[in-house]
Motif scaffolding. Structure first.
Motif, short mmCIF file in Angstrom:
data_model
loop_
_atom_site.label_atom_id
_atom_site.label_comp_id
_atom_site.label_asym_id
_atom_site.label_seq_id
_atom_site.Cartn_x
_atom_site.Cartn_y
_atom_site.Cartn_z
N ALA A 129 0.84 -1.20 0.00
CA ALA A 129 0.00 0.00 0.00
C ALA A 129 0.87 1.25 0.00
O ALA A 129 2.00 1.22 0.50
CB ALA A 129 -0.92 0.01 1.22
N LEU A 130 0.33 2.29 -0.60
CA LEU A 130 0.91 3.63 -0.50
C LEU A 130 0.02 4.39 0.46
O LEU A 130 -1.15 4.65 0.16
CB LEU A 130 0.93 4.31 -1.88
N ALA A 131 0.57 4.70 1.63
CA ALA A 131 -0.28 5.18 2.72
C ALA A 131 0.13 6.55 3.24
O ALA A 131 1.32 6.86 3.36
CB ALA A 131 -0.25 4.18 3.88
N PHE A 132 -0.87 7.34 3.59
CA PHE A 132 -0.65 8.54 4.38
C PHE A 132 -0.54 8.13 5.84
O PHE A 132 -1.29 7.28 6.31
CB PHE A 132 -1.86 9.48 4.28
N ALA A 133 0.40 8.75 6.57
CA ALA A 133 0.37 8.68 8.03
C ALA A 133 -0.37 9.95 8.48
O ALA A 133 -1.37 10.31 7.88
CB ALA A 133 1.79 8.60 8.58
N THR A 134 0.08 10.61 9.55
CA THR A 134 -0.46 11.92 9.89
C THR A 134 0.72 12.90 9.88
O THR A 134 1.84 12.54 9.49
CB THR A 134 -1.10 11.94 11.30
N SER A 135 0.50 14.11 10.37
CA SER A 135 1.58 15.10 10.39
C SER A 135 2.60 14.81 11.49
O SER A 135 3.63 15.47 11.56
CB SER A 135 0.99 16.50 10.56
N HIS A 136 2.31 13.85 12.36
CA HIS A 136 3.21 13.55 13.48
C HIS A 136 4.26 12.52 13.07
O HIS A 136 3.89 11.41 12.66
CB HIS A 136 2.41 13.02 14.67
N PRO A 137 5.54 12.82 13.21
CA PRO A 137 6.57 11.84 12.84
C PRO A 137 6.37 10.49 13.52
O PRO A 137 6.66 9.44 12.93
CB PRO A 137 7.88 12.51 13.29
N ALA A 138 5.85 10.47 14.74
CA ALA A 138 5.63 9.20 15.45
C ALA A 138 4.68 8.29 14.68
O ALA A 138 4.78 7.06 14.75
CB ALA A 138 5.08 9.47 16.85
N SER A 139 3.76 8.88 13.93
CA SER A 139 2.81 8.06 13.17
C SER A 139 3.53 7.33 12.05
O SER A 139 3.14 6.22 11.67
CB SER A 139 1.68 8.93 12.62
N VAL A 140 4.57 7.94 11.51
CA VAL A 140 5.34 7.31 10.43
C VAL A 140 6.22 6.20 11.01
O VAL A 140 6.31 5.10 10.44
CB VAL A 140 6.21 8.37 9.71
N ASP A 141 6.85 6.48 12.13
CA ASP A 141 7.67 5.45 12.77
C ASP A 141 6.82 4.22 13.11
O ASP A 141 7.25 3.09 12.93
CB ASP A 141 8.33 6.00 14.04
N ALA A 142 5.62 4.45 13.61
CA ALA A 142 4.73 3.32 13.96
C ALA A 142 4.39 2.50 12.72
O ALA A 142 4.41 1.27 12.75
CB ALA A 142 3.45 3.84 14.62
N PHE A 143 4.11 3.19 11.64
CA PHE A 143 3.75 2.53 10.37
C PHE A 143 4.89 1.66 9.87
O PHE A 143 4.72 0.46 9.58
CB PHE A 143 3.39 3.62 9.34
N PHE A 144 6.09 2.24 9.78
CA PHE A 144 7.21 1.49 9.22
C PHE A 144 7.72 0.40 10.17
O PHE A 144 8.17 -0.65 9.73
CB PHE A 144 8.35 2.43 8.84
N THR A 145 7.68 0.68 11.46
CA THR A 145 8.12 -0.34 12.42
C THR A 145 7.30 -1.61 12.26
O THR A 145 7.83 -2.72 12.21
CB THR A 145 7.99 0.21 13.87
N GLU A 146 5.99 -1.43 12.16
CA GLU A 146 5.10 -2.59 12.04
C GLU A 146 5.26 -3.27 10.67
O GLU A 146 5.26 -4.50 10.57
CB GLU A 146 3.65 -2.14 12.29
N ALA A 147 5.39 -2.48 9.61
CA ALA A 147 5.56 -3.05 8.27
C ALA A 147 6.85 -3.85 8.18
O ALA A 147 6.91 -4.93 7.60
CB ALA A 147 5.55 -1.95 7.21
N GLN A 148 7.88 -3.32 8.80
CA GLN A 148 9.18 -3.99 8.79
C GLN A 148 9.13 -5.30 9.56
O GLN A 148 9.66 -6.32 9.12
CB GLN A 148 10.23 -3.07 9.41
N ARG A 149 8.44 -5.28 10.70
CA ARG A 149 8.30 -6.49 11.51
C ARG A 149 7.64 -7.60 10.70
O ARG A 149 7.96 -8.77 10.85
CB ARG A 149 7.46 -6.16 12.75
N ARG A 150 6.71 -7.20 9.83
CA ARG A 150 5.97 -8.20 9.03
C ARG A 150 6.64 -8.47 7.68
O ARG A 150 6.13 -9.29 6.90
CB ARG A 150 4.54 -7.70 8.81
N GLY A 151 7.72 -7.76 7.37
CA GLY A 151 8.43 -7.99 6.11
C GLY A 151 7.68 -7.55 4.87
O GLY A 151 7.85 -8.12 3.79
N LEU A 152 6.85 -6.53 5.01
CA LEU A 152 5.99 -6.12 3.90
C LEU A 152 6.65 -5.10 2.98
O LEU A 152 7.54 -4.36 3.41
CB LEU A 152 4.70 -5.49 4.45
N ARG A 153 6.20 -5.06 1.73
CA ARG A 153 6.58 -3.96 0.83
C ARG A 153 5.56 -2.85 1.01
O ARG A 153 4.42 -2.96 0.55
CB ARG A 153 6.62 -4.42 -0.64
N MET A 154 5.95 -1.79 1.72
CA MET A 154 5.02 -0.71 2.06
C MET A 154 5.68 0.64 1.83
O MET A 154 6.89 0.79 2.00
CB MET A 154 4.61 -0.80 3.53
#
Ligand SMILES: [Zn+2]
Length: 426
Positions: A129-154
């Protein structure tokens, strides 16, 4: 260990979007040196099996193996905004979306929603998926941390919005650009993750922020750009007031230097011929978001005009404006939008074409042609195992299918998350 094979009905696409179907197919994969599973071979069982003697095979009788779905535009923080009643786009943003997004200043909340989001994508067979997070950097870290844990192409990014936005989501121009740069350094190209520079939409970004976004995009040419354009007539009017010198809404982005390959704009409804030509020339892609456009009453994407101008495009849920994470629901809504013939010429999109738009066609529009979405040899082996007998009516209908198009259309019209039996990520 590193080689694995699956036998069942098999759907693949060539690089031009032509489907290939084997009623008894075999998909053979192998892990590469980086641990990414790739397609080694695929096709009719007899021929493929003969090339790999002795390979253990997982049998999936009556199941359809198909490329994982690709969602070209989704807002992961808008999970809780799905199905919120509002009087069109701008009131919907003000009353529901911005308050929900403001909560993502809290990293614990962002992490919880990211987990739920990726679970939901998996349940629905969406592997990229090509996803928006929010304006908060923490929202991006949460997104990528979880995607990385699952080995996804995100792919994802921090929203830029330094004006016409309420407290809690509005960011500061200078800091927003520094944050984006730091997030690119931290996440872009880590495994299968990619960063998207994310100006929310022209009205929410100052000239300085737009210039800064374009500068980042120039410095990092293999990052993505994602935004919105020409969704709704009130919004188009607002942009005309803000930028009286621009030829059109799309032209605003062009003037700042935000149209290029790997730039993806959601909606692209109220465009003219010059806009579509500009998208073609700059290789900018449209993320068509039919459930969202029907839900918010925004208008109908003109498929015939997009094809005429060679505009890159693919399908998207646009959750939370969109009403479903299910690619089946999105493909059916795209069919309705294509059929609509009052505001533009109506046409019947072929089922395999709808499917392509949500797999390999979406990948190509994202600049990921040959990487995911087709199950061609060498590509990453993200795939789904679908059960065409998942519901009584679906079983009855698919049993009568006399062609691939009839099988796919039955799944599009009657399918949902119950069809998705297994998701295998590379
Ligand atoms: Zn959107």
């Amino acid at each position: 260990m590193s080689m694995q094979a699956w036998r069942g009905q098999l759907l693949r696409f060539d690089s031009e979007g032509r489907p290939a179907y084997d009623s008894d197919g075999l998909l053979v994969t192998r892990q590469d040196a980086d641990g990414v599973r790739r397609v080694l071979d695929a096709g009719a069982h007899g021929a493929v099996a003969a090339r790999h003697p002795g390979l253990p095979v997982e049998h999936l009788p009556g199941r359809l193996i198909a490329p994982g779905f690709i969602d070209m535009h989704v807002h992961y923080p808008q999970l809780d905004v799905i199905g919120s009643p509002a009087d069109g786009l701008l009131p919907w943003l003000e009353h529901y979306t911005f308050p929900a997004e403001a909560r993502f200043a809290d990293p614990a909340h962002a992490a919880e929603v990211a987990r739920f989001f990726f679970d939901e994508l998996a349940r629905n067979g969406v592997t990229t998926a090509l996803a928006f997070a929010t304006s908060h950097p923490a929202s991006v870290d949460a997104f990528f941390t979880e995607a990385q844990r699952r080995g996804l192409r995100m792919i994802g990014g921090k929203v830029l919005q330094d004006r016409h936005s309420p407290d809690g989501v509005r960011d500061q121009t200078e800091q927003s650009l520094l944050d984006s740069e730091a997030l690119i350094q931290r996440w872009h190209g880590q495994g299968r993750l990619g960063y998207a520079i994310t100006p929310r939409f022209a009205p929410s970004c100052s000239d300085a922020q737009m210039h800064g976004a374009a500068e980042l995009a120039r410095r990092h040419p293999d990052t993505w750009i994602q935004s919105h354009v020409a969704e709704n007539k009130d919004e188009v009017r607002w942009v005309r007031e803000l930028y009286p010198q621009a030829r059109s809404y799309l032209d605003v982005y062009q003037r700042f230097g935000l149209l290029r390959p790997r730039a993806v704009y959601a909606h692209c409804i109220h465009l003219d011929a010059a806009d579509r030509l500009l998208m073609h020339e700059t290789q900018t892609a449209a993320a068509v978001s039919p459930t969202s456009n029907l839900f918010l009453g925004s208008g109908f994407f003109d498929y015939a005009a997009a094809a005429r101008h060679g505009m890159l495009h693919g399908l998207a849920s646009d959750v939370g404006g969109g009403t479903s994470f299910s690619p089946f629901h999105t493909m059916l809504a795209a069919y309705y939008v294509g059929r609509e013939g009052q505001s533009k010429p109506g046409l019947s999109l072929a089922p395999s074409q709808l499917w392509w738009q949500h797999t390999g066609g979406a990948a190509r529009a994202l600049g990921l042609g040959g990487v995911v979405g087709t199950l061609q040899p060498g590509s990453e082996a993200d795939f789904v195992v679908l059960n065409p007998q998942a519901t009584p009516l679906l079983a009855r209908k698919t049993a009568q299918a006399n062609s691939l198009e009839e099988l796919l259309f039955a799944l599009i019209v009657l399918g949902d998350d119950r069809v998705v039996e297994q998701v295998v990520g590379a």
